[in-house]
Design an enzyme around this catalytic site. Structure first.
Site, short mmCIF file in Angstrom:
data_model
loop_
_atom_site.label_atom_id
_atom_site.label_comp_id
_atom_site.label_asym_id
_atom_site.label_seq_id
_atom_site.Cartn_x
_atom_site.Cartn_y
_atom_site.Cartn_z
N GLY A 17 6.06 -6.22 26.62
CA GLY A 17 4.51 -6.38 26.43
C GLY A 17 3.69 -7.21 25.33
O GLY A 17 2.76 -7.72 25.75
N LEU A 37 1.19 4.31 22.80
CA LEU A 37 1.78 4.34 21.55
C LEU A 37 3.04 5.49 21.64
O LEU A 37 2.90 6.10 20.91
CB LEU A 37 0.81 4.29 20.45
CG LEU A 37 -0.04 3.06 20.63
CD1 LEU A 37 -1.09 3.13 19.29
CD2 LEU A 37 0.78 1.79 20.36
N THR A 38 3.82 5.51 22.32
CA THR A 38 5.00 6.31 22.25
C THR A 38 5.93 5.85 21.19
O THR A 38 5.41 4.96 20.43
CB THR A 38 6.06 6.37 23.52
OG1 THR A 38 6.52 4.95 23.59
CG2 THR A 38 5.37 6.57 24.45
N ASP A 59 -2.86 6.83 28.47
CA ASP A 59 -1.78 7.14 29.17
C ASP A 59 -2.21 6.31 30.67
O ASP A 59 -2.98 6.73 31.11
CB ASP A 59 -1.49 8.53 29.25
CG ASP A 59 0.00 8.77 29.80
OD1 ASP A 59 0.27 8.42 30.95
OD2 ASP A 59 0.99 9.38 29.31
N ILE A 60 -0.99 5.87 31.24
CA ILE A 60 -1.37 5.14 32.47
C ILE A 60 -1.76 6.32 33.53
O ILE A 60 -1.95 5.94 34.78
CB ILE A 60 -0.09 4.31 33.03
CG1 ILE A 60 1.07 5.05 32.77
CG2 ILE A 60 -0.24 3.05 32.10
CD1 ILE A 60 2.38 4.18 33.68
N GLU A 125 18.96 -2.95 36.91
CA GLU A 125 19.77 -1.75 37.01
C GLU A 125 19.58 -0.72 38.22
O GLU A 125 20.36 -0.05 38.49
CB GLU A 125 19.41 -1.07 35.60
CG GLU A 125 19.77 -1.53 34.39
CD GLU A 125 19.56 -0.84 33.02
OE1 GLU A 125 19.95 0.37 33.17
OE2 GLU A 125 19.20 -1.38 32.06
N LYS A 151 12.97 4.09 37.50
CA LYS A 151 12.68 2.63 38.03
C LYS A 151 12.88 2.43 39.56
O LYS A 151 12.16 1.93 40.15
CB LYS A 151 13.33 1.56 37.16
CG LYS A 151 13.33 1.71 35.74
CD LYS A 151 11.88 1.52 35.34
CE LYS A 151 11.24 0.05 35.40
NZ LYS A 151 9.91 0.13 34.68
N ASN A 245 29.38 -7.19 26.21
CA ASN A 245 28.70 -6.53 24.90
C ASN A 245 29.62 -6.89 23.74
O ASN A 245 29.09 -7.29 22.35
CB ASN A 245 28.67 -5.00 24.75
CG ASN A 245 27.52 -4.64 25.92
OD1 ASN A 245 26.75 -5.41 26.30
ND2 ASN A 245 27.68 -3.36 26.38
N1 LIG Z 1 13.70 -4.82 27.80
C1 LIG Z 1 14.69 -5.24 28.83
O1 LIG Z 1 15.67 -5.77 28.83
C2 LIG Z 1 13.92 -4.87 30.39
C3 LIG Z 1 14.89 -5.23 31.26
C4 LIG Z 1 14.35 -4.89 32.62
C5 LIG Z 1 13.27 -4.27 32.69
N2 LIG Z 1 12.58 -3.64 31.92
C6 LIG Z 1 11.50 -2.99 32.09
O2 LIG Z 1 10.46 -3.72 31.29
C7 LIG Z 1 9.27 -2.92 31.06
C8 LIG Z 1 9.01 -2.82 29.46
O3 LIG Z 1 10.17 -2.79 28.72
P1 LIG Z 1 10.38 -3.19 27.10
O4 LIG Z 1 11.79 -3.29 26.90
O5 LIG Z 1 9.22 -3.90 26.67
O6 LIG Z 1 10.12 -1.49 26.72
P2 LIG Z 1 9.53 -0.76 25.41
O7 LIG Z 1 10.09 0.60 25.29
O8 LIG Z 1 9.69 -1.54 24.07
O9 LIG Z 1 7.97 -0.71 25.63
C9 LIG Z 1 7.37 0.34 26.69
C10 LIG Z 1 5.59 0.54 26.23
O10 LIG Z 1 5.26 1.24 27.17
C11 LIG Z 1 4.43 2.32 26.36
N3 LIG Z 1 4.32 3.48 27.20
C12 LIG Z 1 5.49 4.13 27.61
N4 LIG Z 1 4.91 5.29 28.42
C13 LIG Z 1 3.52 5.07 28.61
C14 LIG Z 1 2.51 5.74 29.53
N5 LIG Z 1 2.74 6.75 30.06
N6 LIG Z 1 1.20 5.19 29.33
C15 LIG Z 1 0.98 4.16 28.67
N7 LIG Z 1 1.91 3.50 27.82
C16 LIG Z 1 3.18 3.75 27.64
C17 LIG Z 1 4.95 2.30 25.15
O11 LIG Z 1 4.19 3.13 24.02
C18 LIG Z 1 5.74 1.16 24.75
O12 LIG Z 1 4.72 0.36 23.93
C19 LIG Z 1 9.91 -1.43 31.34
O13 LIG Z 1 9.14 -1.09 32.56
C20 LIG Z 1 11.22 -1.55 31.47
O14 LIG Z 1 11.84 -0.92 32.42
C21 LIG Z 1 13.04 -3.87 30.46
#
Ligand SMILES: NC(=O)c1ccc[n+]([C@@H]2O[C@H](COP(=O)([O-])OP(=O)(O)OC[C@H]3O[C@@H](n4cnc5c(N)ncnc54)[C@H](O)[C@@H]3O)[C@@H](O)[C@H]2O)c1
Length: 314
Positions: A17, A37-38, A59-60, A125, A151, A245
């Site tokens: 994000g 901000l978790t 929160d969403i 995944e 997901k 890995n």
């Molecule tokens: N990082 C990867 O490799 C990857 C790969 C495929 C998909 N994704 C997906 O991409 C998205 C982002 O992943 P990321 O790695 O940036 O995750 P991340 O954990 O770094 O960030 C998630 C963010 O969402 C916020 N959040 C969580 N629950 C919330 C809620 N209920 N309301 C508002 N905010 C909330 C958290 O505070 C955090 O800032 C996720 O949906 C993840 O499933 C990630």
């Protein structure tokens, strides 16, 4: 290509994000970020762009907050989620709350507002593990962890929203993404920071699990191209290269200049998928996405970034 000025990025204080927010301010006049901000959300991730965005802490799942923002925006990208598989194995409840209920609240409220395009971030995944070959968008979902099941559930709700309400939703299913500002619980930042400090690197099983790796800048470009393409449907977004890995770990150690003796093989993760592989020819054919970073170049940039910022991301 539709001309749109405003975007909401949920989860914008997280890894992807905060990188997407930086890409989006180059393209959109108004960028809103909604994040509660978790532990994974880090407001420092938005440092240096705070004055170019509207940040809302929330929160969403909060209908009122979401409705208010939906009145202001044309595009929504839902990245808010619990994202760490290991945590989901300890307790799946927060994953149900944010990844399923949260995503559904965002989708249901689309019916009451004039949002033009909603992007639901999914993951490779959801298809589960594949011994050889690659999964395409039409393949059945077969998730192995509570994380990937949450997901996959959200993806099923998207399907219901298409069938029942004809909502303008696109699902994006990328492979593993890496780069600056990723939480240090994830493989590449964790091993980079530990290697820089001379700490041991706990590697699951024999390290032979294979993932496709996509640099975050390339992913953000692909995502913005998908926004412009403006079509309902599912898009796999594959990384240009596959690595096990153990190969990733050795590549980190080599760049940091640390010894392979830091590797410590530990008991494998429960339900650890062996190999993820997706085919993104639909994306290539319809949109023409061309990643700019091979794994070596992306890893160089990532490690350099953690070297510079290691004090804030330990
Ligand atoms: N990082 C990867 O490799 C990857 C790969 C495929 C998909 N994704 C997906 O991409 C998205 C982002 O992943 P990321 O790695 O940036 O995750 P991340 O954990 O770094 O960030 C998630 C963010 O969402 C916020 N959040 C969580 N629950 C919330 C809620 N209920 N309301 C508002 N905010 C909330 C958290 O505070 C955090 O800032 C996720 O949906 C993840 O499933 C990630």
């Amino acid at each position: 290509m539709p001309n749109r000025d405003s975007i909401l990025i949920t989860g914008g204080a997280g890894f992807i994000g905060s990188n997407l927010t930086r890409a989006a301010i180059e393209r959109f006049e108004e960028v809103y970020v909604l994040d509660n901000l978790t532990y994974a959300g880090n407001i420092r991730n938005l440092h240096s762009v705070e004055d170019k965005i509207t940040f809302i802490e929330g929160d969403i799942r909060e209908h009122e907050i979401v409705s208010e923002i939906y009145e202001q925006v044309e595009v929504v990208v839902n990245l808010a989620a619990e994202s760490h598989v290991d945590r989901s194995i300890k307790s799946g409840i927060p994953f149900l709350q944010s990844n399923v209920e949260g995503a559904y609240v965002l989708m249901e409220l689309l019916q009451e507002h004039d949002v033009d395009r909603f992007i639901q971030m999914s993951t490779d995944e959801v298809y589960g593990s594949i011994e050889e070959g690659e999964f395409s968008e039409g393949d059945p979902l077969d998730p192995s962890s509570p994380y990937s099941a949450s997901k996959a559930s959200a993806d099923l709700f998207v399907n219901a929203c298409w069938e029942t309400y004809d909502l303008p939703i696109t699902i994006v299913r990328p492979t593993n993404i890496y780069g600056p500002r990723q939480h240090p619980e994830k493989l590449i930042p964790k091993f980079t920071l530990r290697a820089l400090s001379g700490d041991r690197l706990p590697l699951y099983g024999d390290g032979s699990n294979v993932r496709q790796w996509l640099y975050v800048k390339d992913f953000c470009n692909a995502l913005l191209q998908i926004v412009d393409h403006d079509t309902d449907g599912i898009y796999n977004v594959a990384g240009p290269e596959r690595r096990s890995n153990i190969e990733v770990t050795k590549a980190i150690l080599e760049r940091v200049g640390a010894s392979e003796s830091l590797i410590e093989f530990v008991a494998d993760r429960a339900g650890h998928d062996k190999r993820y592989a997706i085919d993104d020819s639909k994306l290539q054919e319809e949109i023409g996405f061309d990643p700019q970073y091979g794994f070596a170049a992306g890893l160089d940039e990532t490690i350099e970034w953690y070297r510079k910022h290691r004090d804030s991301y330990q």
